[in-house]
Motif scaffolding. Structure first.
Motif, PDB file in Angstrom:
ATOM      1  N   SER A 182       5.975   7.242 -10.584  1.00  0.00           N
ATOM      2  CA  SER A 182       7.154   6.421 -10.828  1.00  0.00           C
ATOM      3  C   SER A 182       6.767   5.004 -11.244  1.00  0.00           C
ATOM      4  CB  SER A 182       8.010   6.355  -9.562  1.00  0.00           C
ATOM      5  OG  SER A 182       9.046   5.419  -9.697  1.00  0.00           O
ATOM      6  N   VAL A 183       7.171   4.638 -12.445  1.00  0.00           N
ATOM      7  CA  VAL A 183       6.935   3.280 -12.925  1.00  0.00           C
ATOM      8  C   VAL A 183       7.803   2.291 -12.148  1.00  0.00           C
ATOM      9  CG1 VAL A 183       7.083   1.767 -14.944  1.00  0.00           C
ATOM     10  CG2 VAL A 183       6.295   4.114 -15.205  1.00  0.00           C
ATOM     11  N   ALA A 184       8.989   2.707 -11.751  1.00  0.00           N
ATOM     12  CA  ALA A 184       9.889   1.825 -11.013  1.00  0.00           C
ATOM     13  C   ALA A 184       9.284   1.440  -9.663  1.00  0.00           C
ATOM     14  CB  ALA A 184      11.244   2.490 -10.812  1.00  0.00           C
ATOM     15  N   LEU A 185       8.710   2.414  -8.954  1.00  0.00           N
ATOM     16  CA  LEU A 185       8.073   2.109  -7.673  1.00  0.00           C
ATOM     17  C   LEU A 185       6.851   1.220  -7.873  1.00  0.00           C
ATOM     18  CD1 LEU A 185       8.226   5.465  -5.662  1.00  0.00           C
ATOM     19  CD2 LEU A 185       9.336   3.310  -5.103  1.00  0.00           C
ATOM     20  N   ALA A 186       6.087   1.474  -8.920  1.00  0.00           N
ATOM     21  CA  ALA A 186       4.925   0.639  -9.210  1.00  0.00           C
ATOM     22  C   ALA A 186       5.360  -0.794  -9.505  1.00  0.00           C
ATOM     23  CB  ALA A 186       4.139   1.220 -10.379  1.00  0.00           C
ATOM     24  N   GLY A 187       6.429  -0.944 -10.269  1.00  0.00           N
ATOM     25  CA  GLY A 187       6.951  -2.272 -10.566  1.00  0.00           C
ATOM     26  C   GLY A 187       7.436  -2.986  -9.328  1.00  0.00           C
ATOM     27  N   PHE A 188       8.090  -2.257  -8.442  1.00  0.00           N
ATOM     28  CA  PHE A 188       8.568  -2.847  -7.195  1.00  0.00           C
ATOM     29  C   PHE A 188       7.383  -3.282  -6.336  1.00  0.00           C
ATOM     30  CE2 PHE A 188      10.376  -2.523  -2.854  1.00  0.00           C
ATOM     31  CZ  PHE A 188      11.373  -3.467  -2.996  1.00  0.00           C
ATOM     32  N   GLY A 189       6.330  -2.457  -6.316  1.00  0.00           N
ATOM     33  CA  GLY A 189       5.132  -2.814  -5.566  1.00  0.00           C
ATOM     34  C   GLY A 189       4.458  -4.052  -6.127  1.00  0.00           C
ATOM     35  N   LEU A 190       4.398  -4.150  -7.455  1.00  0.00           N
ATOM     36  CA  LEU A 190       3.812  -5.338  -8.077  1.00  0.00           C
ATOM     37  C   LEU A 190       4.648  -6.583  -7.784  1.00  0.00           C
ATOM     38  CD1 LEU A 190       2.615  -3.953 -11.522  1.00  0.00           C
ATOM     39  CD2 LEU A 190       1.197  -4.718  -9.610  1.00  0.00           C
ATOM     40  N   ASP A 191       5.964  -6.420  -7.782  1.00  0.00           N
ATOM     41  CA  ASP A 191       6.844  -7.530  -7.444  1.00  0.00           C
ATOM     42  C   ASP A 191       6.597  -7.994  -6.008  1.00  0.00           C
ATOM     43  OD1 ASP A 191       9.175  -9.306  -7.904  1.00  0.00           O
ATOM     44  OD2 ASP A 191      10.075  -8.040  -6.343  1.00  0.00           O
ATOM     45  N   SER A 192       6.435  -7.050  -5.102  1.00  0.00           N
ATOM     46  CA  SER A 192       6.145  -7.390  -3.705  1.00  0.00           C
ATOM     47  C   SER A 192       4.803  -8.091  -3.591  1.00  0.00           C
ATOM     48  CB  SER A 192       6.144  -6.133  -2.838  1.00  0.00           C
ATOM     49  OG  SER A 192       7.422  -5.552  -2.810  1.00  0.00           O
ATOM     50  N   LEU A 193       3.830  -7.656  -4.377  1.00  0.00           N
ATOM     51  CA  LEU A 193       2.521  -8.292  -4.372  1.00  0.00           C
ATOM     52  C   LEU A 193       2.624  -9.746  -4.828  1.00  0.00           C
ATOM     53  CD1 LEU A 193      -0.577  -8.046  -4.078  1.00  0.00           C
ATOM     54  CD2 LEU A 193      -0.609  -7.337  -6.472  1.00  0.00           C
ATOM     55  N   VAL A 194       3.354  -9.976  -5.899  1.00  0.00           N
ATOM     56  CA  VAL A 194       3.530 -11.336  -6.406  1.00  0.00           C
ATOM     57  C   VAL A 194       4.250 -12.204  -5.374  1.00  0.00           C
ATOM     58  CG1 VAL A 194       4.717 -12.722  -8.156  1.00  0.00           C
ATOM     59  CG2 VAL A 194       3.448 -10.674  -8.833  1.00  0.00           C
ATOM     60  N   GLU A 195       5.281 -11.676  -4.769  1.00  0.00           N
ATOM     61  CA  GLU A 195       6.014 -12.446  -3.753  1.00  0.00           C
ATOM     62  C   GLU A 195       5.132 -12.772  -2.561  1.00  0.00           C
ATOM     63  OE1 GLU A 195       9.648 -10.564  -2.620  1.00  0.00           O
ATOM     64  OE2 GLU A 195      10.435 -10.583  -4.655  1.00  0.00           O
ATOM     65  N   SER A 196       4.285 -11.849  -2.157  1.00  0.00           N
ATOM     66  CA  SER A 196       3.385 -12.111  -1.030  1.00  0.00           C
ATOM     67  C   SER A 196       2.389 -13.208  -1.384  1.00  0.00           C
ATOM     68  CB  SER A 196       2.618 -10.844  -0.643  1.00  0.00           C
ATOM     69  OG  SER A 196       3.494  -9.900  -0.103  1.00  0.00           O
ATOM     70  N   ARG A 197       1.884 -13.191  -2.604  1.00  0.00           N
ATOM     71  CA  ARG A 197       0.937 -14.219  -3.036  1.00  0.00           C
ATOM     72  C   ARG A 197       1.629 -15.577  -3.098  1.00  0.00           C
ATOM     73  NH1 ARG A 197      -4.448 -13.261  -3.398  1.00  0.00           N
ATOM     74  NH2 ARG A 197      -4.484 -14.838  -5.006  1.00  0.00           N
ATOM     75  N   VAL A 198       2.836 -15.620  -3.601  1.00  0.00           N
ATOM     76  CA  VAL A 198       3.560 -16.880  -3.696  1.00  0.00           C
ATOM     77  C   VAL A 198       3.866 -17.418  -2.310  1.00  0.00           C
ATOM     78  CG1 VAL A 198       5.756 -17.918  -4.376  1.00  0.00           C
ATOM     79  CG2 VAL A 198       4.520 -16.469  -5.984  1.00  0.00           C
ATOM     80  N   ASN A 199       4.295 -16.557  -1.408  1.00  0.00           N
ATOM     81  CA  ASN A 199       4.614 -16.993  -0.055  1.00  0.00           C
ATOM     82  C   ASN A 199       3.379 -17.484   0.682  1.00  0.00           C
ATOM     83  OD1 ASN A 199       7.324 -16.474  -0.288  1.00  0.00           O
ATOM     84  ND2 ASN A 199       7.161 -14.396   0.510  1.00  0.00           N
ATOM     85  N   VAL A 215       0.839  -1.208   0.000  1.00  0.00           N
ATOM     86  CA  VAL A 215       0.000   0.000   0.000  1.00  0.00           C
ATOM     87  C   VAL A 215       0.874   1.257   0.000  1.00  0.00           C
ATOM     88  CG1 VAL A 215      -1.670   1.322   1.364  1.00  0.00           C
ATOM     89  CG2 VAL A 215      -1.980  -1.135   1.044  1.00  0.00           C
ATOM     90  N   VAL A 216       1.900   1.264   0.829  1.00  0.00           N
ATOM     91  CA  VAL A 216       2.807   2.417   0.871  1.00  0.00           C
ATOM     92  C   VAL A 216       3.492   2.607  -0.485  1.00  0.00           C
ATOM     93  CG1 VAL A 216       4.957   3.284   1.896  1.00  0.00           C
ATOM     94  CG2 VAL A 216       3.170   2.333   3.356  1.00  0.00           C
ATOM     95  N   LEU A 217       3.931   1.520  -1.093  1.00  0.00           N
ATOM     96  CA  LEU A 217       4.570   1.624  -2.408  1.00  0.00           C
ATOM     97  C   LEU A 217       3.595   2.123  -3.468  1.00  0.00           C
ATOM     98  CD1 LEU A 217       6.831  -1.538  -2.500  1.00  0.00           C
ATOM     99  CD2 LEU A 217       7.563   0.820  -2.783  1.00  0.00           C
ATOM    100  N   ALA A 218       2.349   1.684  -3.404  1.00  0.00           N
ATOM    101  CA  ALA A 218       1.356   2.135  -4.380  1.00  0.00           C
ATOM    102  C   ALA A 218       1.114   3.640  -4.236  1.00  0.00           C
ATOM    103  CB  ALA A 218       0.057   1.367  -4.202  1.00  0.00           C
ATOM    104  N   ILE A 219       0.992   4.107  -3.009  1.00  0.00           N
ATOM    105  CA  ILE A 219       0.790   5.540  -2.773  1.00  0.00           C
ATOM    106  C   ILE A 219       2.006   6.329  -3.239  1.00  0.00           C
ATOM    107  CG2 ILE A 219       0.511   7.281  -0.961  1.00  0.00           C
ATOM    108  CD1 ILE A 219      -1.194   5.151   0.538  1.00  0.00           C
TER     109      ILE A 219
END
Length: 63
Positions: free
Chosen positions: A43-60, A32-36
């Motif tokens: 920033s596309v880079a921050l959005a990408g990092f947030g999406l990566d964190s989302l995927v990792e959370s789902r996988v975990n 949520v903090v990264l999305a905000i």
């Protein structure tokens, strides 16, 4: 390796699940903090990092 009885197993699982749920909650807050931050900075880079964190959370959580 010994197999614990049901009571000992429950006592061992309880802190494990608490740690798992705490980690999941922490990851959700981070996403949520990264999305905000990504929206505020446009920033596309921050959005990408947030999406990566989302995927990792789902996988975990489900993997």
């Amino acid at each position: 390796m010994t197999i614990p009885d049901a009571t000992a197993r429950a006592a061992l699982l309880r802190p494990g699940f608490a740690l798992e749920y705490t980690t999941l909650a922490w990851n959700v807050v981070g996403i949520v903090v990264l999305a905000i931050a990504a929206i505020a900075a446009k920033s596309v880079a921050l959005a990408g990092f947030g999406l990566d964190s989302l995927v990792e959370s789902r996988v975990n959580r489900f993997g």
